[in-house]
Enzyme design. Sequence first.
Site, PDB file in Angstrom:
ATOM      1  N   GLY A  12       0.900  -1.192   0.104  1.00 44.20           N
ATOM      2  CA  GLY A  12      -0.133  -0.247  -0.134  1.00 44.20           C
ATOM      3  C   GLY A  12       1.248   1.098   0.264  1.00 44.20           C
ATOM      4  N   ARG A  91      -5.589  -8.945  -9.481  1.00 45.91           N
ATOM      5  CA  ARG A  91      -6.680  -9.493 -10.034  1.00 45.91           C
ATOM      6  C   ARG A  91      -7.549  -8.957 -11.342  1.00 45.91           C
ATOM      7  NH1 ARG A  91      -8.997 -13.003  -7.628  1.00 45.91           N
ATOM      8  NH2 ARG A  91      -8.072 -13.603  -5.468  1.00 45.91           N
ATOM      9  N   HIS A 109       0.981   1.074 -13.689  1.00 38.28           N
ATOM     10  CA  HIS A 109       1.808  -0.874 -14.122  1.00 38.28           C
ATOM     11  C   HIS A 109       3.696   0.028 -13.556  1.00 38.28           C
ATOM     12  CE1 HIS A 109       2.624  -4.158 -15.670  1.00 38.28           C
ATOM     13  NE2 HIS A 109       3.280  -4.143 -16.243  1.00 38.28           N
TER      14      HIS A 109
HETATM   15  C1  GRF Z   1       3.096  -1.143  -7.527  1.00 42.56           C
HETATM   16  O1  GRF Z   1       4.477  -0.916  -7.941  1.00 42.56           O
HETATM   17  C2  GRF Z   1       2.158  -1.033  -8.363  1.00 42.56           C
HETATM   18  O2  GRF Z   1       2.914  -0.789 -10.078  1.00 42.56           O
HETATM   19  C3  GRF Z   1       2.101  -2.457  -9.079  1.00 42.56           C
HETATM   20  O3  GRF Z   1       1.811  -2.918  -7.813  1.00 42.56           O
HETATM   21  C4  GRF Z   1       3.007  -2.156  -6.649  1.00 42.56           C
HETATM   22  C5  GRF Z   1       2.383  -2.051  -5.987  1.00 42.56           C
HETATM   23  O4  GRF Z   1       3.068  -1.221  -4.322  1.00 42.56           O
HETATM   24  N1  GRF Z   1       0.231  -2.568  -9.958  1.00 42.56           N
HETATM   25  P1  GRF Z   1       2.208  -0.688  -3.109  1.00 42.56           P
HETATM   26  O5  GRF Z   1       1.588  -1.949  -2.833  1.00 42.56           O
HETATM   27  O6  GRF Z   1       1.681   0.383  -3.606  1.00 42.56           O
HETATM   28  O7  GRF Z   1       3.311  -0.145  -2.491  1.00 42.56           O
END
Ligand code: GRF
Length: 188
Positions: A12, A91, A109
């Site tokens: 998070g 998901r 992403h």
């Molecule tokens: C991030 O790198 C995001 O790009 C990917 O999942 C990761 C989540 O990281 N979709 P966090 O839980 O916000 O630290």
Amino acid sequence: MKKIAVFASGNGSNFQAILDQIQLGAVKAEIGLVVCDKPQAGVVDRAKSAGIPVFCFVPKEFKTKDEFESEILAALQKHQIDFVILAGYMRLIGSTLLGAYTNKIVNIHPSLLPAFPGKDAIGQAFHAGVKVTGVTVHFVDAGMDTGPIIAQQAIEITNEDTALTIADKIHKVEHALYPKVIGELVSK
Ligand code: GRF
């Protein structure tokens, strides 16, 4: 003020970056709900410490995606959510939520899409030996990391970089870019 829901499955840190910018007044939105499919995830504690309502569910307790998405949708409607922000939600979004929130669901992403979609985009980039990768924010459709691109930012990979140092660079970019894009989205 627009209300957003943040969907996450893990640490998070992106949720935290968005919340921090809201609290600083830089993003004019309210996080009305956090949705999480992993009750033990770090994002749940972060949300609770901030006093933000959390909707947690265990996917395997449902027969179909439509069943758990119907419950998520009810929670989103109860909290009058305008936009869904995916931040490490592991998901694919199904037709129930896509239909209710058309063009109102965005994802971040850790690659320059369409390169390296799916899981472990940072590891994929590292192993491919590319010298540039980055971060993409895009609208969500039924595919895996395929919706229309809203914003991208590149980072360089040097010969000294490891998958870990690339991840650090990516996260730094994410934590600045995502709140900025969300701020623009909610002010339209
Ligand atoms: C991030 O790198 C995001 O790009 C990917 O999942 C990761 C989540 O990281 N979709 P966090 O839980 O916000 O630290």
